[in-house]
Write a protein that holds these residues in place. Sequence first.
Motif, mmCIF file in Angstrom:
data_model
loop_
_atom_site.group_PDB
_atom_site.id
_atom_site.type_symbol
_atom_site.label_atom_id
_atom_site.label_comp_id
_atom_site.label_asym_id
_atom_site.label_seq_id
_atom_site.Cartn_x
_atom_site.Cartn_y
_atom_site.Cartn_z
ATOM 1 N N GLN A 169 0.831 -1.195 0.000
ATOM 2 C CA GLN A 169 0.000 0.000 0.000
ATOM 3 C C GLN A 169 0.871 1.252 0.000
ATOM 4 O O GLN A 169 1.914 1.300 0.658
ATOM 5 C CB GLN A 169 -0.916 0.010 1.226
ATOM 6 C CG GLN A 169 -1.907 1.153 1.244
ATOM 7 C CD GLN A 169 -2.819 1.090 2.454
ATOM 8 O OE1 GLN A 169 -2.756 0.152 3.240
ATOM 9 N NE2 GLN A 169 -3.651 2.111 2.632
ATOM 10 N N CYS A 170 0.445 2.257 -0.750
ATOM 11 C CA CYS A 170 1.186 3.516 -0.832
ATOM 12 C C CYS A 170 0.926 4.353 0.423
ATOM 13 O O CYS A 170 0.128 5.289 0.421
ATOM 14 C CB CYS A 170 0.785 4.290 -2.090
ATOM 15 S SG CYS A 170 1.266 3.475 -3.614
ATOM 16 N N GLU A 171 1.609 3.980 1.501
ATOM 17 C CA GLU A 171 1.433 4.669 2.767
ATOM 18 C C GLU A 171 2.778 4.810 3.475
ATOM 19 O O GLU A 171 3.783 4.244 3.058
ATOM 20 C CB GLU A 171 0.440 3.932 3.659
ATOM 21 C CG GLU A 171 0.903 2.541 4.031
ATOM 22 C CD GLU A 171 0.185 1.998 5.257
ATOM 23 O OE1 GLU A 171 -0.934 2.429 5.529
ATOM 24 O OE2 GLU A 171 0.774 1.156 5.938
ATOM 25 N N PHE A 206 -3.055 3.405 -4.872
ATOM 26 C CA PHE A 206 -2.337 4.609 -5.282
ATOM 27 C C PHE A 206 -3.322 5.737 -5.563
ATOM 28 O O PHE A 206 -4.297 5.566 -6.286
ATOM 29 C CB PHE A 206 -1.501 4.327 -6.528
ATOM 30 C CG PHE A 206 -0.827 5.557 -7.087
ATOM 31 C CD1 PHE A 206 0.234 6.145 -6.413
ATOM 32 C CD2 PHE A 206 -1.264 6.135 -8.270
ATOM 33 C CE1 PHE A 206 0.856 7.285 -6.912
ATOM 34 C CE2 PHE A 206 -0.647 7.268 -8.779
ATOM 35 C CZ PHE A 206 0.422 7.845 -8.090
ATOM 36 N N ASP A 207 -3.071 6.885 -4.972
ATOM 37 C CA ASP A 207 -3.907 8.073 -5.178
ATOM 38 C C ASP A 207 -3.017 9.206 -5.687
ATOM 39 O O ASP A 207 -2.231 9.780 -4.917
ATOM 40 C CB ASP A 207 -4.581 8.481 -3.865
ATOM 41 C CG ASP A 207 -5.554 9.633 -4.044
ATOM 42 O OD1 ASP A 207 -5.579 10.248 -5.136
ATOM 43 O OD2 ASP A 207 -6.292 9.936 -3.084
ATOM 44 N N SER A 213 1.572 9.436 -1.531
ATOM 45 C CA SER A 213 1.568 8.297 -2.447
ATOM 46 C C SER A 213 2.717 8.394 -3.443
ATOM 47 O O SER A 213 3.440 7.422 -3.688
ATOM 48 C CB SER A 213 0.237 8.221 -3.217
ATOM 49 O OG SER A 213 -0.779 7.634 -2.447
#
Length: 279
Positions: A169-171, A206-207, A213
């Motif tokens: 996860q993009c975190e 992804f945002d 992100s």
Amino acid sequence: MMTDRNGPEAGARGVTPRVLVLANQKGGVGKTTTAINLGTALAAIGEKVLIIDLDPQGNASTGLGIDRKSRQISTYHVLAGEASLAESITETVVPGLSVAPSTLDLLGVELEIANERNRSHRLRSAIQSLSASEVSEPFTYILIDCPPSLNLLTINALTAADAVLVPLQCEFFALEGLSQLIKTVEQVRSALNPDLSIHGVVLTMFDPRNNLSGQVVADVRQFMGNKVYETMIPRNVRVSEAPSHGKPVLLYDLKCAGSQAYLRLASEVIQRERALRAA
């Protein structure tokens, strides 16, 4: 050494399936969602796919529309030695995609087999028996969905696998979790499965509107280089809605951004497989 395979035709010749485990010790990273939708996408482009649900929560099974009442033979029975993997396999609504479902009984299997000498190799033996058994159309890919923890279930999956596919996860804490998983893979490689490798890292949720992100993507690509897939899975409402309908997002809404991303990821996985064969 990797067995030469060229899609379903090779599977029909009885070639051993490629076994990819989806693993991340952190929960909520899109692991089960990726297992379901990558499996669906691979089936859509002609592969014969089996998803093995090793998470006691059984979300991969539920997300593929397998009712809990119909899971009479599950991966619990397989690991406990009470049934073969072939007996547990259930067809899904997706042509070419089957699942070995899980139930909450899996929570107890670790204690049941803890003192067995082959406790880490139960799944590997089951998959090898499946490869040699009479299956109407042999699988070309087996995807294993793991629980979000490092326990005997995850060790069984890593011991049985050819390679690890890591949903990330993009975190903020993404790299920390990735580092832990790499250490685990190295430990399993040295002790149980010397052929285990990391197939790739897929960035999920992804945002592009979120600056964090973008920074995570840059950091992970710098850390892992070409091990990171080009395809990123966007944060997408349709992807989140699909499991409640018991469908992969590719069946729920083929045209949405999430579905298209998973189709690209499947294509990229196949391309990497071809590159590995050619190496």
